[in-house]
Design a protein around this motif. Structure first.
Motif, PDB file in Angstrom:
ATOM      1  N   MET A 190       3.864  24.692   8.202  1.00 29.85           N
ATOM      2  CA  MET A 190       2.914  25.502   7.441  1.00 29.85           C
ATOM      3  C   MET A 190       3.260  27.054   7.256  1.00 29.85           C
ATOM      4  O   MET A 190       3.708  27.624   8.146  1.00 29.85           O
ATOM      5  N   ARG A 191       3.044  27.262   6.344  1.00 31.11           N
ATOM      6  CA  ARG A 191       3.326  28.894   5.701  1.00 31.11           C
ATOM      7  C   ARG A 191       2.153  29.644   6.525  1.00 31.11           C
ATOM      8  O   ARG A 191       0.971  29.524   6.292  1.00 31.11           O
ATOM      9  N   LEU A 192       2.531  30.886   7.087  1.00 30.29           N
ATOM     10  CA  LEU A 192       1.701  31.775   7.799  1.00 30.29           C
ATOM     11  C   LEU A 192       2.040  33.042   7.575  1.00 30.29           C
ATOM     12  O   LEU A 192       3.166  33.626   7.475  1.00 30.29           O
ATOM     13  N   LEU A 193       1.072  34.014   6.948  1.00 33.26           N
ATOM     14  CA  LEU A 193       1.269  35.161   6.707  1.00 33.26           C
ATOM     15  C   LEU A 193       0.844  36.036   7.914  1.00 33.26           C
ATOM     16  O   LEU A 193      -0.462  36.200   8.215  1.00 33.26           O
ATOM     17  N   LEU A 194       1.634  37.097   8.660  1.00 29.90           N
ATOM     18  CA  LEU A 194       1.329  37.508   9.710  1.00 29.90           C
ATOM     19  C   LEU A 194       1.252  39.062   9.173  1.00 29.90           C
ATOM     20  O   LEU A 194       2.220  39.641   8.656  1.00 29.90           O
ATOM     21  N   VAL A 195       0.142  39.721   9.430  1.00 27.35           N
ATOM     22  CA  VAL A 195      -0.237  41.132   8.791  1.00 27.35           C
ATOM     23  C   VAL A 195      -0.281  41.849  10.071  1.00 27.35           C
ATOM     24  O   VAL A 195      -1.276  41.790  10.924  1.00 27.35           O
ATOM     25  N   GLU A 196       0.754  42.597  10.451  1.00 28.50           N
ATOM     26  CA  GLU A 196       0.869  43.273  11.749  1.00 28.50           C
ATOM     27  C   GLU A 196       1.772  44.573  11.367  1.00 28.50           C
ATOM     28  O   GLU A 196       2.963  44.389  11.138  1.00 28.50           O
ATOM     29  N   ASP A 197       1.461  46.098  11.789  1.00 26.51           N
ATOM     30  CA  ASP A 197       2.260  47.006  11.419  1.00 26.51           C
ATOM     31  C   ASP A 197       3.220  46.986  12.460  1.00 26.51           C
ATOM     32  O   ASP A 197       4.245  47.877  12.353  1.00 26.51           O
ATOM     33  N   ASP A 198       2.932  46.725  13.848  1.00 29.29           N
ATOM     34  CA  ASP A 198       4.006  46.837  15.011  1.00 29.29           C
ATOM     35  C   ASP A 198       5.141  45.906  15.073  1.00 29.29           C
ATOM     36  O   ASP A 198       4.900  44.647  15.152  1.00 29.29           O
ATOM     37  N   ASP A 199       6.282  46.353  14.568  1.00 28.24           N
ATOM     38  CA  ASP A 199       7.549  45.368  14.501  1.00 28.24           C
ATOM     39  C   ASP A 199       7.851  44.755  15.546  1.00 28.24           C
ATOM     40  O   ASP A 199       8.238  43.481  15.757  1.00 28.24           O
TER      41      ASP A 199
END
Ligand code: CA
Length: 244
Positions: free
Chosen positions: A1-10
């Protein structure tokens, strides 16, 4: 499954991506709200199965991003945040988030929630339509038509746009018209949680459904127990229903 991770902390993103990749997810990382929205545009390559949305983003508030995602995409959104307060959760769910996970979270729990929202949003399997365009598995309750396959609801032929949770709630009650569903049961089935504060969210959604459908009597409150769907009278001209 493709998942979009939205997170500014690398660092957080790298650690989480590694875990998710080990569990078979193909992770795309967005560092800002704009990046996330661009990735979710309908023209984008392959659709994502789920979005993990951090609420603390550099360019815009995560709640705002969630609202904007809902305008362009039906992809399930799980909000991830350190804000544990009930008002934030209700706000997030009202903006169309499918679930809400509070940091620090257990990875196993996060994975379970990802699988749960993606299961609930899996597309139906090839339902065909009848001649008037209404799918065969549509549920008709008086003037109300509920189409599980397309998640559309109409009243007297007019489509009524509902949020994901409003639809889930109505579809649940409509499974057994006249039968009382307990509050805990509804919360558990629709929100997959038992956290305190969901009771208020449930009330908000019930009120919203009554208003949007313009049928305040459709959902009856059974004081101290829960709610039930009252089968609306047949439209005028139909066979007479038993006198009350
Ligand atoms: Ca952040």
């Amino acid at each position: 499954m493709r998942l979009l991770l939205v997170e500014d902390d690398d660092h957080v993103a790298a650690a989480l991506s590694a875990v998710l990749a080990r569990h078979g997810f193909e992770v795309t990382h967005a560092r800002s709200g704009e990046e996330a929205l661009t990735a979710l545009l309908p023209a984008a390559a392959t659709p994502f199965g789920v979005v993990l949305l951090d609420l603390g983003l550099p360019d815009q508030d995560g709640f705002e991003v969630c609202g904007r995602i809902r305008k362009i995409s039906a992809t399930p959104v799980i909000m991830v945040t350190a804000r544990a307060d009930v008002r934030s959760r209700i706000h997030g769910l009202n903006l169309g988030a499918d679930d809400y996970v509070v940091k620090p979270y257990d990875t196993g729990e996060l994975l379970a929630r990802i699988h749960a929202v993606s299961r609930r949003n899996a597309p139906g399997t090839g339902e065909s339509a009848t001649e008037d365009g209404t799918p065969k598995d549509a549920l008709r309750l008086g003037a109300v038509t509920i189409e599980p396959a397309t998640r559309q609801v109409s009243v007297a032929g007019t489509a009524v746009p509902l949020t994901r949770k409003e639809f889930d709630l109505l579809a649940l009650l409509a499974q057994r018209p006249g039968v009382v569903f307990r509050r805990e049961q509804i919360i558990s089935e629709v929100w997959r949680t038992s956290w305190e504060g969901t009771g208020r969210t449930l009330e908000v959604h019930i009120a919203s459904l009554r208003a949007k459908l313009r049928m305040p009597a459709l959902i009856e409150t059974v004081r101290g127990v829960g709610y039930r769907l009252v089968v609306p009278p047949a439209p005028a001209g139909a066979t007479a229903s038993p006198a009350s």
